[in-house]
Structure formats: structure tokens, C-alpha cells
Design an enzyme around this catalytic site. Structure first.
Site, PDB file in Angstrom:
ATOM      1  N   HIS A  71       0.747  -1.204   0.065  1.00 55.35           N
ATOM      2  CA  HIS A  71       0.168   0.026  -0.069  1.00 55.35           C
ATOM      3  C   HIS A  71       1.074   1.311  -0.077  1.00 55.35           C
ATOM      4  CE1 HIS A  71      -4.255  -1.618   1.155  1.00 55.35           C
ATOM      5  NE2 HIS A  71      -3.630  -2.639   0.651  1.00 55.35           N
ATOM      6  N   ASP A  72       1.890   1.128   0.639  1.00 56.24           N
ATOM      7  CA  ASP A  72       3.058   2.306   0.342  1.00 56.24           C
ATOM      8  C   ASP A  72       3.471   2.728  -1.011  1.00 56.24           C
ATOM      9  OD1 ASP A  72       4.704   4.359   1.266  1.00 56.24           O
ATOM     10  OD2 ASP A  72       6.175   3.069   1.343  1.00 56.24           O
ATOM     11  N   ASN A  99      -7.259   2.087   3.262  1.00 57.18           N
ATOM     12  CA  ASN A  99      -6.498   1.555   4.155  1.00 57.18           C
ATOM     13  C   ASN A  99      -6.983   1.389   5.579  1.00 57.18           C
ATOM     14  OD1 ASN A  99      -4.044   1.739   2.946  1.00 57.18           O
ATOM     15  ND2 ASN A  99      -3.777   3.728   2.879  1.00 57.18           N
ATOM     16  N   PRO A 168      -5.785  -1.172  -5.496  1.00 61.26           N
ATOM     17  CA  PRO A 168      -6.856  -2.122  -5.926  1.00 61.26           C
ATOM     18  C   PRO A 168      -8.003  -2.343  -4.731  1.00 61.26           C
ATOM     19  CG  PRO A 168      -4.855  -3.038  -6.318  1.00 61.26           C
ATOM     20  CD  PRO A 168      -4.358  -1.900  -5.531  1.00 61.26           C
TER      21      PRO A 168
END
Length: 335
Positions: A71-72, A99, A168
Site C-alpha cells: 500500500h505504500d 487503508n 486495488p
């Protein structure tokens, strides 16, 4: 005939999109394997020790750290931006819908950072810590090793908006998912291999409710084993309520990094719609072939996962290399 046309369309779409996007976010020459050899020679050992303690006590953290790294990298490149807390002058990424309630492991990265600040103050970036930690987390639950190029800087910015746009989600189809990987300079093969990270970890009810009350029975073909699994999932995730209840993405070996995730997809029992689409969608002929390959060849999966993790970890943020820093605290930019 229609099926053949769809496959041709999907291939043409992939090729065209990849040509347009190119590989502008691919590896840059700033990263090297020996970046800290003089300035902080024990960095890899320190990260490994902290990960060992954490993952042995809570195996689920392996998947959490891996997801945190993913996610980073998909937002501004691998620059540690996801680690930043909100402040009066900065809107971080942690509370973005993609997140919030999904990404964990921040406290573990904090502990690693504190250890490294004691050993090598101001030397090792949070972005590098996260990248090393993701590799070690995979190894600790039986996954492959890969060398981690280092030398990233920490961004002084974050993007709540890009976290929503670039990451996504569980309900998206194969073409939408692929477009998000291609945008990062990653390939069809990278996507299918990287999604194999779902061989470990859990998913929230909110993200698989539509799947188990929708297409699960159709793709799983009502086999007795699948029916029992489905009933178990419905107890975990009722039609109403229980959004934060969790189920294993890989029911058989949820804490072991292996290729059984792909075998679930072959049986039509993928927990997330986005995962199952890689095998069952008529628009995913390329992704289907790769799912079959990795389901039958764990060595091929491990090798490609390692290669794709390096490619993803090398997605750079040009701005962070020119205006970035090494944060003293991963949650806040330096003053």
C-alpha cells in the site's frame, strides 16, 4: 466465438495500456544492495531480529507488514508516505477507505525504527525499513528470499486522494485491477504473482460479503467441500453486521507462504472477487494461464514473486529523492 473475441480484446487492451504507460515508474539507479554497508552495517540483522520476535508471537503480522509495503509503494512510490500520521498541515493516507481498518503493523515499524535510531541515528529511512521488513516477513512464514536494493528517502508528503485512486479493491474486475498495476510499471505477470501474497493473512467481512452471497456458489460449482466452506464463511460474515469479522484468505494454510491460494482459485473458492476474477473472468485469459501455472508449480511462483517484489519495491518517488529525508520518527516529517 464471443469468448474468443473477448480474449482478443483483453490481450489488445493489456498491450495497448502497457505501451501507453510504459515503465516510467520502474527501477531507478539510486538503489544499491550495499547502501548501508559503511553507515549502518547491522541494519539487516536489526530488522530481522525485530521481525522474528513479532511474527513468532503473532504470525498474522507477516501479512500485515507485506500489505503495508504494498500500500505504500502504490501511492507516490515506495517512500514511507503511508506511515505518516495526520497533522494540522498534512492529510495522511492511513484513514483513506482503502487503508482504514485494513492496514496494520505501524507499531512494529516504529519499534524497528527506534532500534535503528539507537544504532545508527538519522541513517536508515523508514521506506527502506518497510521494504526490508516485508522481505523478512515473507521468509519467516516459509516464503522465498530476495535481495533488497536500498537507498530510498522518506517523503515529506502523503496523498489521501491517490490512496483511494491507485490501490486495488476487493470488488474490482480484472481489467481495472490490471490497469492499476500497469500504471505502476508492473506487468500482468507481476500482478498475478504479487496477488499471491494472499496466501497469508485475513480479509474483513465487509470485503468478501458480496462474494459469498453472490458468485461464490457459481464458481465453486456447489461441491460438498465448497458448500461447507461457504456455510462457515456465512457464519463469520452475516448479511447484516459483522463488518470487522475476519476470515483467512487461504483457509488451508493461512500462516504459511505457499501456492495453495492459487489452488483455491482453480476450485472457484477464492474469498475475494478480485482474486477469483483472475481465473474465471472471460477477460483474463493471460491471468488464468498464470494462475494455473502457479497452482501447479510452487517453485515458479516463488521465483516470480521474488522478482516482482523487487520490481515493486523499486517503484520510485522522484520528488522524495530530491526533497526527501530520513525521518527520525516514521510518523512525522522532521522539523
Amino acid at each position: 466465438m464471443a469468448s474468443s473475441s473477448l480474449r482478443s480484446f483483453s490481450f489488445s487492451f493489456f498491450a495497448l495500456f502497457f505501451f501507453i504507460v510504459g515503465t516510467s515508474n520502474a527501477a531507478e539507479p539510486y538503489l544499491t544492495l550495499d547502501y548501508y554497508s559503511s553507515s549502518c552495517p547491522h541494519v539487516l540483522n536489526i530488522v530481522r531480529r525485530e521481525l522474528e520476535c513479532a511474527v513468532l508471537s503473532e504470525p498474522r503480522l507477516a501479512a500485515s507488514v507485506l500489505r503495508l509495503h504494498f500500500h505504500d509503494c502504490f501511492v507516490q512510490g515506495c517512500d514511507g508516505s503511508i506511515l505518516l500520521d495526520d497533522t494540522y498541515s498534512l492529510k495522511g493516507e492511513k484513514e483513506a477507505p482503502t487503508n482504514a481498518n485494513s492496514v496494520r503493523g505501524y507499531e512494529l515499524i516504529d519499534r524497528v525504527k527506534n532500534k535503528l535510531e539507537s544504532e545508527c541515528p538519522g541513517i536508515v529511512s523508514c521506506a527502506d525499513i518497510l521494504t526490508i521488513a516485508a522481505r523478512d516477513a515473507v521468509i519467516l512464514v516459509g516464503g522465498p528470499y530476495w535481495d533488497v536494493p536500498l537507498g530510498r528517502k522518506d517523503s515529506r508528503t502523503a496523498s489521501f486522494t491517490l490512496a483511494n485512486e491507485n490501490l486495488p479493491t476487493a470488488d474490482q474486475g480484472v481489467l481495472t485491477l490490471l490497469s492499476k498495476f500497469l500504471y505502476q510499471g508492473l506487468t500482468v505477470t507481476d500482478m498475478v504473482a504479487l496477488v499471491g501474497a494472499h496466501t497469508i493473512g485475513m480479509a474483513r467481512c465487509e470485503n468478501f460479503r458480496e462474494r459469498i452471497y453472490g458468485g461464490f456458489q457459481t464458481t465453486a460449482k456447489n461441491s460438498p467441500l465448497a458448500a461447507s466452506h461457504l456455510e462457515s464463511l456465512k457464519r463469520i460474515c452475516p448479511v447484516n453486521g459483522g463488518d470487522d469479522n475476519v476470515a483467512a484468505l487461504d483457509q488451508l494454510t493461512p500462516n504459511l507462504f505457499d501456492n495453495s491460494f492459487y489452488q483455491y482459485l482453480l476450485r472457484g473458492e477464492g474469498l475475494l472477487n478480485s482474486d477469483q476474477q483472475m481465473y474465471t473472468s472471460l477477460l483474463g485469459s493471460q491471468t488464468k494461464d498464470l494462475v494455473v501455472k502457479y497452482a501447479h508449480d510452487s517453485v515458479a511462483f516463488f521465483q516470480q514473486f521474488s522478482d516482482s517484489m523487487v520490481r515493486m519495491g523499486n517503484i520510485t518517488n522522484h520528488e522524495s529523492f530530491t526533497t526527501g529525508e530520513v525521518r527520525k520518527n516514521c510518523r512525522f516529517v522532521n522539523t
